[in-house]
Write an enzyme that holds these catalytic residues in place. Structure first.
Site, PDB file in Angstrom:
ATOM      1  N   HIS A   1       0.820  -1.220   0.000  1.00 37.22           N
ATOM      2  CA  HIS A   1       0.000   0.000   0.000  1.00 37.22           C
ATOM      3  C   HIS A   1       0.848   1.262   0.000  1.00 37.22           C
ATOM      4  CE1 HIS A   1       0.754   0.809   4.271  1.00 37.22           C
ATOM      5  NE2 HIS A   1       0.322  -0.400   4.599  1.00 37.22           N
TER       6      HIS A   1
ATOM      7  N   CYS B   1       2.644  -4.709   6.711  1.00 32.37           N
ATOM      8  CA  CYS B   1       2.440  -4.548   5.267  1.00 32.37           C
ATOM      9  C   CYS B   1       3.727  -4.109   4.576  1.00 32.37           C
ATOM     10  CB  CYS B   1       1.344  -3.519   5.017  1.00 32.37           C
ATOM     11  SG  CYS B   1      -0.289  -4.057   5.592  1.00 32.37           S
TER      12      CYS B   1
END
Length: 163
Positions: free
Chosen positions: A116, A138
Site C-alpha cells: 500500500h 504490510c
C-alpha cells in the site's frame, strides 16, 4: 515561454508514458533485508522500488499484532482503490501453514497484509516514511509509486517475499 511549458509537461509525462507501455507484470519479488521490491515480467526486472515493512521486520509473521511482514510465496488477490493508505493490493496471507503455526501458538494469524501507499493527509512526511519501518506488517511505498504498481500488477499475480 509556451514552448518551455510544453517541454516541461512532456518531460513530466515521459516516465508515465514509458510505464503505460509496460504490460502487466507476472511476478512481484520482495527482499526484506534489502528493502527492495521488484516487479518482473518473463524473469526480467521491469521496475524496482524501495519499500518499508512492519515495525518488527526480521523473521516470518507468526501471529496478528507481531508487526512482521510474512515471508514466502503468496498471491496478490485483490485491489482496494480507496484504502486508508491511499491504494492497496492484498497479499493472500495467511495460507494453511501460517494458520497452523498461529494455532500452535494459541493466536490468530492475522491478515490484511497489503502492498500500500501512505495516508493521503500525511503531506510533508512522505520522504521520512520511506526511511523507517512503520506498518503493522504490510509493504509500503509512496503514493506515486503505488499508482505505478497499481497499473502494472493484476490480481492473481504471485508475490515471493524473502527475508
Amino acid at each position: 515561454m509556451r514552448y518551455l511549458k510544453l517541454s516541461l509537461i512532456a518531460l513530466l509525462l515521459v516516465p508515465t508514458l514509458a510505464l503505460a507501455k509496460i504490460k502487466s507484470v507476472d511476478e512481484v519479488v520482495v527482499y526484506k533485508s534489502k528493502h527492495l521490491m521488484q516487479l518482473k515480467r518473463n524473469g526480467k526486472v521491469v521496475k524496482s522500488y524501495k519499500v518499508v515493512f512492519g515495525k518488527n521486520p526480521v523473521g516470518h509473521k507468526q501471529y496478528e499484532g507481531d508487526s512482521r511482514t510474512p515471508e514466502g510465496r503468496y498471491t496478490l488477490n485483490w485491489k482496494k482503490k480507496n484504502s486508508t493508505y491511499y491504494r492497496a493490493i492484498q497479499v493472500s496471507y495467511p495460507n494453511a501453514q501460517d494458520r497452523a503455526r498461529a494455532k500452535k501458538l494459541g493466536r490468530s494469524p492475522g491478515g490484511s497484509i497489503m502492498i500500500h501507499g501512505q495516508k493521503p493527509h500525511w503531506k510533508g512526511i512522505e520522504d521520512y516514511l520511506t526511511r523507517m519501518n512503520w506498518t503493522d506488517g504490510c509493504i509500503a511505498v509512496t503514493n506515486p509509486e503505488m499508482d505505478e504498481i497499481w497499473a502494472m500488477v493484476d490480481t492473481g499475480t504471485p508475490i515471493e517475499i524473502f527475508p
